[in-house]
Design an enzyme around this catalytic site. Structure first.
Site, PDB file in Angstrom:
ATOM      1  N   ASP A  20      44.875  75.976  -6.054  1.00 29.54           N
ATOM      2  CA  ASP A  20      46.211  76.552  -6.336  1.00 29.54           C
ATOM      3  C   ASP A  20      47.249  75.917  -5.401  1.00 29.54           C
ATOM      4  OD1 ASP A  20      46.258  79.656  -4.385  1.00 29.54           O
ATOM      5  OD2 ASP A  20      45.122  77.806  -4.032  1.00 29.54           O
ATOM      6  N   ASP A  25      45.829  73.445  -0.024  1.00 31.05           N
ATOM      7  CA  ASP A  25      45.139  72.807  -1.150  1.00 31.05           C
ATOM      8  C   ASP A  25      45.561  71.334  -1.240  1.00 31.05           C
ATOM      9  OD1 ASP A  25      46.035  75.710  -1.853  1.00 31.05           O
ATOM     10  OD2 ASP A  25      44.252  75.408  -3.081  1.00 31.05           O
ATOM     11  N   ASN A  50      48.803  80.685  -4.970  1.00 34.07           N
ATOM     12  CA  ASN A  50      49.933  80.465  -4.050  1.00 34.07           C
ATOM     13  C   ASN A  50      51.265  80.468  -4.797  1.00 34.07           C
ATOM     14  OD1 ASN A  50      48.504  80.202  -1.598  1.00 34.07           O
ATOM     15  ND2 ASN A  50      47.861  78.148  -2.209  1.00 34.07           N
ATOM     16  N   THR A 136      39.313  76.550  -4.121  1.00 38.20           N
ATOM     17  CA  THR A 136      40.135  76.809  -2.928  1.00 38.20           C
ATOM     18  C   THR A 136      41.292  77.759  -3.261  1.00 38.20           C
ATOM     19  OG1 THR A 136      41.560  74.897  -3.357  1.00 38.20           O
ATOM     20  CG2 THR A 136      39.609  74.530  -1.971  1.00 38.20           C
ATOM     21  N   PHE A 177      43.355  86.272   1.164  1.00 38.12           N
ATOM     22  CA  PHE A 177      44.184  86.159  -0.036  1.00 38.12           C
ATOM     23  C   PHE A 177      43.388  85.834  -1.307  1.00 38.12           C
ATOM     24  CE2 PHE A 177      48.066  85.398  -2.345  1.00 38.12           C
ATOM     25  CZ  PHE A 177      47.767  84.368  -3.218  1.00 38.12           C
ATOM     26  N   ASN A 178      42.564  84.775  -1.285  1.00 36.51           N
ATOM     27  CA  ASN A 178      41.887  84.329  -2.515  1.00 36.51           C
ATOM     28  C   ASN A 178      40.991  85.417  -3.103  1.00 36.51           C
ATOM     29  OD1 ASN A 178      43.076  81.793  -2.469  1.00 36.51           O
ATOM     30  ND2 ASN A 178      41.406  80.867  -1.293  1.00 36.51           N
ATOM     31  N   HIS A 250      43.155  75.850   5.711  1.00 38.03           N
ATOM     32  CA  HIS A 250      41.948  76.523   5.210  1.00 38.03           C
ATOM     33  C   HIS A 250      41.158  75.668   4.210  1.00 38.03           C
ATOM     34  CE1 HIS A 250      43.593  80.391   6.735  1.00 38.03           C
ATOM     35  NE2 HIS A 250      44.739  80.009   6.234  1.00 38.03           N
ATOM     36  N   ASP A 251      41.858  75.097   3.239  1.00 39.17           N
ATOM     37  CA  ASP A 251      41.178  74.560   2.045  1.00 39.17           C
ATOM     38  C   ASP A 251      40.457  73.245   2.270  1.00 39.17           C
ATOM     39  OD1 ASP A 251      43.771  75.861  -0.155  1.00 39.17           O
ATOM     40  OD2 ASP A 251      41.948  76.780   0.639  1.00 39.17           O
TER      41      ASP A 251
END
Ligand code: RIB
Ligand code: CA
Length: 329
Positions: A20, A25, A50, A136, A177-178, A250-251
């Site tokens: 996203d 990402d 996102n 992700t 979040f995800n 993060h991703d």
């Protein structure tokens, strides 16, 4: 020879990145593009998260072309299976990539829907071929794929997803979040019986770029560095990262774990998720009690820690290597 979970890949790793984009990402796609001698990227699929599905898909088309990635891009689901979508403009900006404006790609989408495209791709593989899924964003596309078409499970080697946390959260004190976005999809994925690596906040909060490193990228005078520095700069200064002075990328973690597992500290677990509406919505439950379960039940690995310095070294090196590979074209 690369591997996670002790799996050694003797050839390129076939992957599908479901994302996203979204700033981190975007860095994950850059990291994948810098490692095409290791990753055989079969497709980039998009999911609302996102930003809206239209914006993240636009970004995926522009980013893949910008990074020289000649891979199919397919649009997926805009929102969760049962819940209202939540977007994160405060962290990723109105476009999803901060203030970074990329050349608009003229490429077209490779299919009508990411879930149907992934089904066809997976079932079209040779009997012995398997794919590593790298979600992700929210797990909506992957959850629907596994629920609607369970026959694809035999073609999936493992799922390395960015999401969740053994302890803590970012959207709430208890949820990341995800997973918070689509807990029902996560429940389907966690109970599908497929080996998983949960790249959650326990590790990803240590997988950061500092303000200095971001500034150096932005001021590098080179297109990849400047774009990534500008994207992360927005993310650092406008999200809650600003209070930390570092930006969590993060991703990138699921991809880096496949190449450099030594950066991370994995721990075996059984994964579950809270699908309630209350304060614990989207909490990932990690059952580490190995003495209560059979070996094959423990099909999850949770990344419990990460070496920030190694992460930064490998990511920044990859960005400059991508730059070199594109300038040499
Ligand atoms: O919680 C972080 C995750 O949510 C990352 O994947 C970020 O891109 C957002 O999707
Ligand atoms: Ca994401």
């Amino acid at each position: 020879m690369y591997g996670s979970r002790g799996i050694i890949y003797m050839e390129k790793i076939k992957i599908i990145i479901d994302c996203d984009p979204g700033v981190d990402d975007a860095l994950a796609l850059a990291y994948a593009a810098a490692n095409q001698e290791i990753f055989d990227i079969l497709a980039v699929t998009t999911v609302g998260g996102n930003q809206t599905i239209e914006k993240v898909t636009r970004n995926a088309l522009d980013l893949t072309e910008f990074y020289g990635l000649d891979v199919p891009v397919v649009k997926g689901m805009d929102g969760p299976i049962t819940r209202e979508p939540l977007y994160a403009p405060e962290s990723h900006g109105a476009s999803g990539l901060g203030y970074c404006v990329l050349p608009e790609s003229s490429r077209t989408l490779a299919g009508d829907n990411a879930v149907l495209y992934m089904r066809e791709l997976l079932l079209g593989l040779g009997e012995e071929e398997k794919v590593v899924l790298i979600p992700t964003g929210p797990l909506t596309n992957i959850g629907l794929l596994l629920k609607l078409f369970p026959e694809v499970k035999s073609r999936i080697k493992e799922i390395l997803f960015m999401g969740g946390a053994a302890c803590g959260g970012n959207v709430t004190p208890a949820a990341e979040f995800n997973i918070y976005e689509d807990p029902e999809a996560a429940k389907i994925v966690f109970h599908a019986g497929i080996p998983m690596v949960m790249c959650g906040l326990d590790a990803t909060m240590k997988c950061t770029l500092t303000r200095n490193q971001v500034a150096k990228l932005s001021q590098s005078g080179r297109k990849i560095g400047k774009a990534c520095g500008d994207m992360v700069g927005y993310y650092l200064e406008n999200s809650t990262n600003k209070y930390r002075g570092v930006a969590s990328i993060h991703d990138v973690v699921p991809l880096m774990y496949l190449i450099h597992p030594e950066v991370f500290t994995p721990k075996r677990a059984i994964l579950d998720v809270d699908c309630s509406e209350g304060v614990s919505r989207g909490t990932t439950i990690c059952d580490f009690r190995w003495w209560k379960h059979d070996e094959e039940e423990m099909n999850g690995l949770v990344l419990m820690d990460a070496d920030s310095n190694l992460f930064q070294e490998y990511l920044i090196t990859a960005l400059y290597e991508l730059e070199e590979s594109l300038s040499g074209e």
